[in-house]
Every structure is written in structure tokens, then in C-alpha cells.
Design an enzyme around this catalytic site. Structure first.
Site, PDB file in Angstrom:
ATOM      1  N   HIS A  71      12.335 101.891  10.591  1.00 41.20           N
ATOM      2  CA  HIS A  71      12.486 100.744  11.490  1.00 41.20           C
ATOM      3  C   HIS A  71      13.928 100.663  12.015  1.00 41.20           C
ATOM      4  O   HIS A  71      14.144 100.561  13.226  1.00 41.20           O
ATOM      5  CB  HIS A  71      12.111  99.454  10.733  1.00 41.20           C
ATOM      6  CG  HIS A  71      12.252  98.213  11.537  1.00 41.20           C
ATOM      7  ND1 HIS A  71      11.195  97.650  12.221  1.00 41.20           N
ATOM      8  CD2 HIS A  71      13.314  97.415  11.774  1.00 41.20           C
ATOM      9  CE1 HIS A  71      11.611  96.572  12.840  1.00 41.20           C
ATOM     10  NE2 HIS A  71      12.901  96.395  12.577  1.00 41.20           N
ATOM     11  N   GLU A  72      14.892 100.725  11.110  1.00 43.63           N
ATOM     12  CA  GLU A  72      16.288 100.624  11.538  1.00 43.63           C
ATOM     13  C   GLU A  72      16.714 101.843  12.359  1.00 43.63           C
ATOM     14  O   GLU A  72      17.452 101.700  13.337  1.00 43.63           O
ATOM     15  CB  GLU A  72      17.205 100.411  10.331  1.00 43.63           C
ATOM     16  CG  GLU A  72      16.918  99.144   9.542  1.00 43.63           C
ATOM     17  CD  GLU A  72      16.832  97.859  10.361  1.00 43.63           C
ATOM     18  OE1 GLU A  72      17.479  97.758  11.433  1.00 43.63           O
ATOM     19  OE2 GLU A  72      16.112  96.941   9.927  1.00 43.63           O
ATOM     20  N   HIS A  90      15.655 101.322  15.873  1.00 42.33           N
ATOM     21  CA  HIS A  90      16.622 100.512  16.627  1.00 42.33           C
ATOM     22  C   HIS A  90      17.810 101.363  17.065  1.00 42.33           C
ATOM     23  O   HIS A  90      18.264 101.256  18.209  1.00 42.33           O
ATOM     24  CB  HIS A  90      17.117  99.336  15.794  1.00 42.33           C
ATOM     25  CG  HIS A  90      16.128  98.229  15.625  1.00 42.33           C
ATOM     26  ND1 HIS A  90      15.378  97.698  16.661  1.00 42.33           N
ATOM     27  CD2 HIS A  90      15.765  97.532  14.513  1.00 42.33           C
ATOM     28  CE1 HIS A  90      14.616  96.724  16.204  1.00 42.33           C
ATOM     29  NE2 HIS A  90      14.819  96.612  14.890  1.00 42.33           N
ATOM     30  N   HIS A 125      11.849  95.465  18.724  1.00 49.65           N
ATOM     31  CA  HIS A 125      10.703  95.082  17.903  1.00 49.65           C
ATOM     32  C   HIS A 125       9.417  95.215  18.702  1.00 49.65           C
ATOM     33  O   HIS A 125       9.402  95.018  19.914  1.00 49.65           O
ATOM     34  CB  HIS A 125      10.854  93.652  17.384  1.00 49.65           C
ATOM     35  CG  HIS A 125      11.869  93.549  16.303  1.00 49.65           C
ATOM     36  ND1 HIS A 125      12.770  92.526  16.204  1.00 49.65           N
ATOM     37  CD2 HIS A 125      12.135  94.363  15.241  1.00 49.65           C
ATOM     38  CE1 HIS A 125      13.537  92.708  15.149  1.00 49.65           C
ATOM     39  NE2 HIS A 125      13.176  93.823  14.555  1.00 49.65           N
ATOM     40  N   CYS A 153       2.682  98.604  13.628  1.00 49.65           N
ATOM     41  CA  CYS A 153       3.764  99.519  14.015  1.00 49.65           C
ATOM     42  C   CYS A 153       4.965  99.327  13.097  1.00 49.65           C
ATOM     43  O   CYS A 153       5.320  98.204  12.736  1.00 49.65           O
ATOM     44  CB  CYS A 153       4.170  99.259  15.464  1.00 49.65           C
ATOM     45  SG  CYS A 153       5.506 100.347  16.052  1.00 49.65           S
ATOM     46  N   CYS A 203       3.705 103.094  16.641  1.00 47.90           N
ATOM     47  CA  CYS A 203       2.456 102.955  17.392  1.00 47.90           C
ATOM     48  C   CYS A 203       2.547 103.843  18.641  1.00 47.90           C
ATOM     49  O   CYS A 203       3.634 104.315  19.007  1.00 47.90           O
ATOM     50  CB  CYS A 203       2.234 101.491  17.777  1.00 47.90           C
ATOM     51  SG  CYS A 203       3.363 100.876  19.050  1.00 47.90           S
ATOM     52  N   CYS A 221       5.276 102.718  21.143  1.00 50.29           N
ATOM     53  CA  CYS A 221       6.650 103.007  20.718  1.00 50.29           C
ATOM     54  C   CYS A 221       6.945 104.508  20.729  1.00 50.29           C
ATOM     55  O   CYS A 221       8.061 104.917  21.038  1.00 50.29           O
ATOM     56  CB  CYS A 221       6.921 102.401  19.346  1.00 50.29           C
ATOM     57  SG  CYS A 221       7.104 100.595  19.407  1.00 50.29           S
TER      58      CYS A 221
END
Length: 180
Positions: A134-135, A138, A144, A150, A169, A172
Site C-alpha cells: 500500500h505504501e 503511494h 487510495h 484493493c 485491483c 489501480c
């Protein structure tokens, strides 16, 4: 998208073989080459600046700045980034806690293990993988995602982390491929 170099910098008592497994998973899922560094404690943390003694939590933006300082001259956002895996609990102003914080302009992200921990090591490692992904997302330019499955969806609780997949997903993934 060309592969970027990622350093995973453990801070505190973090299991290096577990992080090396996460590094291998990241390389399968993202256009990255990952190096896990040896654990340090403390990273040049100034506890009067980076730790809130009343809350007993680390101030995540200040920790990210300390990591940036420790890697001055190495980090090149979009090319070489650092993800700190911190054995502790972090927060940002306005939130009780966070699982992680990315500051793309710095090329630095942090993930905090305190609230991800579990007696089931497999569950803990999957949570950690999701939050590092996740990070990194970014740091690679993703925001987000509204899809709760996702890996880029925002997590308010560890139940939210458990509910999402350790994958991007389709929307993304398309965005990620277009960010080169």
C-alpha cells in the site's frame, strides 16, 4: 513502468528473514527491485522530536523525515525509495493511529508493526505485505482506491487490512502501468 529500487529499512526488533520473504513477494507483484537492510535501533531518532510520550506513539511524519535524513543523497523519488518497517506504533495529527505513511515527495514511507501483529505469524506477514505494498503504491503515484478489496483501499482497522487482497485491483494496475 521501469523497475525502481526499494530499500526496506527495519527499525527495531523486526525479523529479517520475514522481511526478505516480503521483499521477494513485492518483486513478484510490482516493478521493483528490493533490498532489505540490517535492522537498526534506533535509527537516528530524536525521541524529544519523533516520539509523543503522552500518546506513547511515534510521530510518523517526523520518523519519515529522520529516514530521509539518514538516506540523504541516496533517495531519488520514482527511482530509489526507502520503506521503513518500524517495530512500534505511529500516528499523524487527526488520527488515533496509522498502519503506515508515505510521503512521495521525500521518497520515503513507513509501516508500523504494532497494530498489525498477531499470534498467527502468517496473518501478521500477510498484513505487513499488504501495508508495505500500500505504501509503495503511494510512492509510485497511486492514491487510495474505493474498491475495498484493493491493496490501495484505506484501512481504518486491522479488520479492513484483513479484508483487502494483497494485490492491486484492475483499475489501480492500469494506473500503475501508466505512471512510467
Amino acid at each position: 513502468m521501469k523497475a525502481i529500487e526499494v530499500v526496506i529499512q527495519p527499525v527495531g526488533p523486526v525479523n529479517l528473514p520475514q522481511l526478505q520473504n516480503i521483499a521477494r513477494e513485492l518483486e513478484k507483484r510490482l516493478p521493483v527491485k528490493v533490498e532489505v537492510r540490517i535492522a537498526v535501533w534506533p535509527l537516528p531518532l530524536n525521541y524529544s522530536k519523533q516520539f509523543n510520550w503522552k500518546r506513547m506513539q511515534l510521530k510518523a511524519p517526523e520518523v519519515n523525515m529522520a529516514i530521509k535524513g539518514a538516506y540523504e543523497g541516496y533517495i531519488k523519488p520514482g527511482e530509489r525509495v526507502v520503506v521503513g518497517v518500524i517495530a512500534g506504533d505511529g500516528y499523524v495529527s487527526g488520527l488515533n493511529f496509522i498502519f503506515g505513511l508515505a510521503i512521495p515527495d521525500l521518497g520515503v514511507a513507513t509501516v508500523y508493526t504494532e497494530r498489525l501483529s498477531d499470534s498467527d505469524v502468517s496473518r501478521f506477514l500477510l498484513r505487513l505485505l499488504k501495508e508495505v505494498m500500500h505504501e509503495l503504491g503511494h510512492l509510485l503515484g497511486l492514491n487510495h482506491c474505493v474498491n475495498p478489496k484493493c491493496v490501495m483501499s484505506f484501512s481504518n482497522s486491522v479488520a479492513d487490512v484483513d479484508a483487502k487482497d494483497a494485490w492491486f485491483c484492475p483499475t489501480c494496475r492500469v494506473k500503475l502501468e501508466g505512471l512510467s
